[in-house]
Design a protein around this motif. Structure first.
Motif, PDB file in Angstrom:
ATOM      1  N   ILE A   1     -11.142 -77.015  15.244  1.00 12.81           N
ATOM      2  CA  ILE A   1     -10.249 -78.163  15.343  1.00 12.81           C
ATOM      3  C   ILE A   1      -8.904 -77.756  14.761  1.00 12.81           C
ATOM      4  O   ILE A   1      -8.821 -77.304  13.610  1.00 12.81           O
ATOM      5  N   GLY A   2      -7.859 -77.885  15.575  1.00 12.71           N
ATOM      6  CA  GLY A   2      -6.502 -77.579  15.146  1.00 12.71           C
ATOM      7  C   GLY A   2      -5.673 -78.849  15.145  1.00 12.71           C
ATOM      8  O   GLY A   2      -5.894 -79.750  15.960  1.00 12.71           O
ATOM      9  N   LEU A   3      -4.738 -78.936  14.225  1.00 14.28           N
ATOM     10  CA  LEU A   3      -3.904 -80.123  14.056  1.00 14.28           C
ATOM     11  C   LEU A   3      -2.466 -79.792  14.446  1.00 14.28           C
ATOM     12  O   LEU A   3      -1.848 -78.915  13.832  1.00 14.28           O
ATOM     13  N   ILE A   4      -1.929 -80.491  15.432  1.00 15.33           N
ATOM     14  CA  ILE A   4      -0.549 -80.247  15.869  1.00 15.33           C
ATOM     15  C   ILE A   4       0.357 -81.162  15.043  1.00 15.33           C
ATOM     16  O   ILE A   4       0.696 -82.269  15.442  1.00 15.33           O
ATOM     17  N   MET A   5       0.715 -80.685  13.859  1.00 18.93           N
ATOM     18  CA  MET A   5       1.470 -81.499  12.902  1.00 18.93           C
ATOM     19  C   MET A   5       2.960 -81.448  13.182  1.00 18.93           C
ATOM     20  O   MET A   5       3.492 -80.432  13.627  1.00 18.93           O
ATOM     21  N   ILE A   6       3.619 -82.585  12.880  1.00 21.72           N
ATOM     22  CA  ILE A   6       5.073 -82.680  12.988  1.00 21.72           C
ATOM     23  C   ILE A   6       5.611 -83.374  11.739  1.00 21.72           C
ATOM     24  O   ILE A   6       4.975 -84.278  11.195  1.00 21.72           O
ATOM     25  N   ASN A   7       6.768 -82.936  11.317  1.00 17.68           N
ATOM     26  CA  ASN A   7       7.437 -83.537  10.170  1.00 17.68           C
ATOM     27  C   ASN A   7       8.562 -84.436  10.690  1.00 17.68           C
ATOM     28  O   ASN A   7       9.619 -83.955  11.083  1.00 17.68           O
ATOM     29  N   PHE A   8       8.316 -85.746  10.703  1.00 13.42           N
ATOM     30  CA  PHE A   8       9.340 -86.714  11.081  1.00 13.42           C
ATOM     31  C   PHE A   8      10.216 -87.090   9.889  1.00 13.42           C
ATOM     32  O   PHE A   8      11.166 -87.855  10.033  1.00 13.42           O
ATOM     33  N   GLY A   9       9.890 -86.578   8.728  1.00 16.66           N
ATOM     34  CA  GLY A   9      10.642 -86.898   7.519  1.00 16.66           C
ATOM     35  C   GLY A   9      11.975 -86.165   7.469  1.00 16.66           C
ATOM     36  O   GLY A   9      12.338 -85.416   8.372  1.00 16.66           O
TER      37      GLY A   9
END
Length: 149
Positions: free
Chosen positions: A95-103
């Motif tokens: 399981i891979g997580l496609i993370m994004i930083n909207f901060g």
């Protein structure tokens, strides 16, 4: 509450990390951990694939949804590009997580950080039939914002 058996395989590069788990009795989602080899930084606007170090075997008729942790979203603007992400019952890879930083500031991810939650859902499959006409409703084709503010 319905319970199912969920087989979880801890991958070799995550032997030191906990298995996903529910943090409270009433939790709908179990936390997933970052299996990054070294600390990494997710810059504002940046997208990175974060490994979890686990693979699962869902029974047929179920999916796992991968969702952001609400605290990370509120405090740091951390989310996923494809939220919720779906893990199909026939997928057996990590399981891979496609993370994004909207901060607006860099976000640090350390090995073992709780970075996502996984919710198991039962699936209903639709039998598709083509139709020339659909039944009318009060809303009909009213789209986004059609009922006002």
């Amino acid at each position: 509450m319905k319970e199912i058996k969920l087989a979880i395989k801890r991958l070799e590069h995550a032997r030191d990390l906990p298995l996903p788990r529910y943090m409270t009795e009433g939790s709908a989602g179990m936390d997933l951990y970052a299996a990054v080899e070294e600390t990494l930084v997710l810059e504002p606007g940046e997208i990175k694939l974060i490994p979890t170090g686990v693979a699962i075997e869902l029974p047929p008729g179920y999916e796992a949804q991968i969702r952001p942790r609400s605290g990370l979203a509120l405090k740091y603007g951390i989310s996923f590009v494809n939220t919720p992400g779906t893990i199909d019952a026939d997928y057996r890879g990590e399981i891979g997580l496609i993370m994004i930083n909207f901060g607006n500031r860099p976000f640090t991810i350390n090995r073992g950080d709780r970075v996502a939650q996984m919710v198991i859902n039962e699936i209903v499959k639709a039998h598709i039939t083509e139709a020339e006409i659909l039944t009318e409703t009060e809303r009909n084709a009213g789209g986004f914002g059609h009922t006002g503010k």
